[in-house]
Design an enzyme around this catalytic site. Structure first.
Site, PDB file in Angstrom:
ATOM      1  N   THR A   1       6.178  -6.149   5.965  1.00  0.00           N
ATOM      2  CA  THR A   1       6.525  -7.258   5.122  1.00  0.00           C
ATOM      3  C   THR A   1       7.405  -7.689   5.248  1.00  0.00           C
ATOM      4  OG1 THR A   1       5.175  -5.267   3.739  1.00  0.00           O
ATOM      5  CG2 THR A   1       5.686  -7.591   2.140  1.00  0.00           C
TER       6      THR A   1
ATOM      7  N   ASP B   1      12.618   2.954   2.607  1.00  0.00           N
ATOM      8  CA  ASP B   1      12.236   3.397   3.292  1.00  0.00           C
ATOM      9  C   ASP B   1      12.298   2.439   5.783  1.00  0.00           C
ATOM     10  OD1 ASP B   1      11.557   0.704   3.143  1.00  0.00           O
ATOM     11  OD2 ASP B   1       9.966   0.768   2.530  1.00  0.00           O
TER      12      ASP B   1
ATOM     13  N   SER C   1       0.647  -1.240   0.093  1.00  0.00           N
ATOM     14  CA  SER C   1      -0.367   0.213  -0.258  1.00  0.00           C
ATOM     15  C   SER C   1       0.787   1.242   0.421  1.00  0.00           C
ATOM     16  CB  SER C   1      -0.961   0.140   1.323  1.00  0.00           C
ATOM     17  OG  SER C   1      -0.389   0.452   2.281  1.00  0.00           O
TER      18      SER C   1
END
Length: 509
Positions: free
Chosen positions: A295, A272, A20
């Site tokens: 994840t 990230d 997402s």
């Protein structure tokens, strides 16, 4: 103090993950004795960092993302790709919403920062046209190229130069699978999005350090590896550090986004995990141990210099660059991908299993159950995850009880055990002695996983902030704009002022 009178500074954070993406409107306010709690923190928990600025996060746009099945290649293998054009359209939609909301409050967005996952890239020609498809790292095309790369450069030499753990989807193995690179330039995903916003081609250094082509000692592209692998000079654009600007929005892009022309797009920790680690709420001088849990799980310690020893290579540890020249000394460990894939499979089978129920049922099961190797490459590809986990348990000589709860408990026990092993290795190889473990990201909300991690590591777990990646992204932008001053400790003080972690005590044996 009213919204209108508060001296707020406003920034936009674009945070796109493998499942997402979000566009977030962030406000940075000087300390004034009030709580301004970041999204994901419990009210009333701020105020632990004295006069540090406070950061407020507001998700204005959320959109799904995921690997797409793009048919089969000439070898009959499934092609997995990203729809980067759709991602960019969603980013523009989110920026327009953020600009409208800021304007309604009499505020102006000062800059934009972008972070995404690592290693994947798009290839563009001199005119800026994108060559499709943009492959996803879970695509199997590198199975044939890993031995080719290792034939050109021995794994020992690769590690001595780059300090990266071996992962079969690292960028250099993907590049070896391209039919041609002539006349093309590779832009890592956040750099590609920044290029489409500004027209400027740059490569942000924290993400560059995941490619397998950056020299870990110098922080520059390795001419040795480019030559040995036959990669064109200039394949990647010039490097920039977090806090530097890619460029500014031209009038056409600004108009579509509802933002002022010349709004800068500022490089943040565009990998990230780099942004997430920058927002670990550690105290000054603390030996920082962290788990960025999503994840994937990125498990390690923060260092001042890379560890390039033979023992480090044998343990498959990586040396990736962080904000302010730090080294994220870590291993990629299996993550909540295993759980989300199981949920997806159960939903496809028509089972209504809310996550809260799954975790409660798993927590009720006794400890000491079967485990799998959460790091195994057998779990990288999507599809049929519950059955694959059960089969892996059987191969290890165990038996997995029937039902989703047993699968969930197996996943979380396996992750906690992998975290403990990895942190113990990181301490032994680096000489760091952390007294606690910071868990940031989505996994910090998983109480069972945090409790099991505290038990497995024997260290207290400090869980949160959930939005560590967005906080790290925003604070680097804010510092570039002068809204926050100081080194990494100052950024972390702002994190502590904005969201206080939840502690899970270590359990004595």
């Amino acid at each position: 103090m009213s919204e209108q009178s508060r001296p707020q500074r406003v920034f936009a954070a674009v945070d796109v993950g493998a499942s997402s993406g979000r566009v977030i409107l962030a406000t940075v306010s000087p300390h004034d004795g009030e709580n301004s709690v970041a999204s994901g923190a419990a009210p009333g928990t701020a105020g632990t960092a004295g006069g540090a600025p406070r950061v407020g996060l507001e998700i204005v746009h959320r959109f799904p993302n995921g690997v797409l099945d793009d048919g089969v290649n000439s070898d009959g293998a499934t092609v997995l790709r990203w729809d980067v054009c759709a991602i960019f359209a969603e980013v523009q939609t989110g920026l327009a919403k953020a600009a409208e909301l800021a304007s309604s409050r009499g505020l102006r967005i000062e800059s934009i920062g972008i972070d995404t996952w690592a290693v994947d890239y798009g290839l563009v020609d001199p005119a800026g046209r994108l060559k499709l498809p943009v492959h996803a790292y879970r695509d199997s095309r590198t199975e044939a190229t890993v031995p080719l790369v290792h034939g050109a450069v021995a794994p020992e030499r690769l590690y001595a130069v780059t300090g990266l753990q071996f992962l079969p989807f690292t960028t250099l193995y993907q590049l070896a699978a391209e039919p041609t690179l002539e006349g093309l330039q590779a832009l890592l995903i956040p750099d590609l999005l920044a290029f489409w916003l500004t027209g400027a081609r740059r490569t942000e250094e924290t993400n560059a350090s995941t490619t397998g082509l950056l020299d870990a000692s110098t922080g520059t592209w390795s001419a040795e590896l480019f030559s040995a692998l036959g990669l064109p000079e200039g394949l990647f654009p010039e490097l920039i550090a977090p806090g530097e600007a890619y460029g500014t929005l031209p009038p056409t892009v600004a108009q579509r986004s509802g933002l002022p022309a010349e709004t800068p797009v500022v490089a943040v920790g565009s990998h990230d995990t780099a942004s997430a680690v920058a927002a670990v709420p550690a105290a000054p001088g603390e030996d920082v141990a962290y788990i960025s849990s999503g994840t994937w799980s990125l498990v390690g310690v923060e260092l001042d210099a890379p560890v390039l020893t033979a023992a480090s290579r044998a343990a498959n540890f990586t040396n990736e660059r962080g904000v302010d020249g730090t080294i994220r000394y870590l291993r990629n460990v299996g993550g909540l991908w295993l759980l989300s894939e199981c949920q997806r499979q159960w939903a496809a089978e028509g089972l209504d299993l809310p996550l809260e129920r799954l975790l409660a049922d798993a927590a009720a099961l006794p400890s000491g159950g079967p485990q799998v190797d959460a790091d195994s490459e057998e779990f990288i590809a999507p599809g049929g995850m519950p059955a694959r986990i059960a089969a892996a348990v059987e191969r290890r000589g165990g038996t997995l009880a029937s039902g989703p709860a047993a699968v969930v408990r197996c996943i979380l026990d396996s992750l906690a055990a992998a975290y403990a092993r990895t942190l113990a290795q990181a301490q032994a190889l680096s000489g760091r002695r952390p007294r606690s473990v910071h868990v940031v990201g989505g996994g910090s909300q998983n109480e069972l996983l945090c409790r099991l991690t505290a038990e497995a590591t024997g260290l207290p777990v400090l869980a949160g902030p959930v939005e560590a990646t967005a906080l790290g992204n925003v604070l680097v932008q804010a510092r570039a704009a002068g809204a926050v001053t100081g080194a990494l400790d100052a950024l972390r003080a702002a994190v502590r002022a904005s969201a206080e972690p939840r502690e899970y005590a270590a359990v004595s044996a």
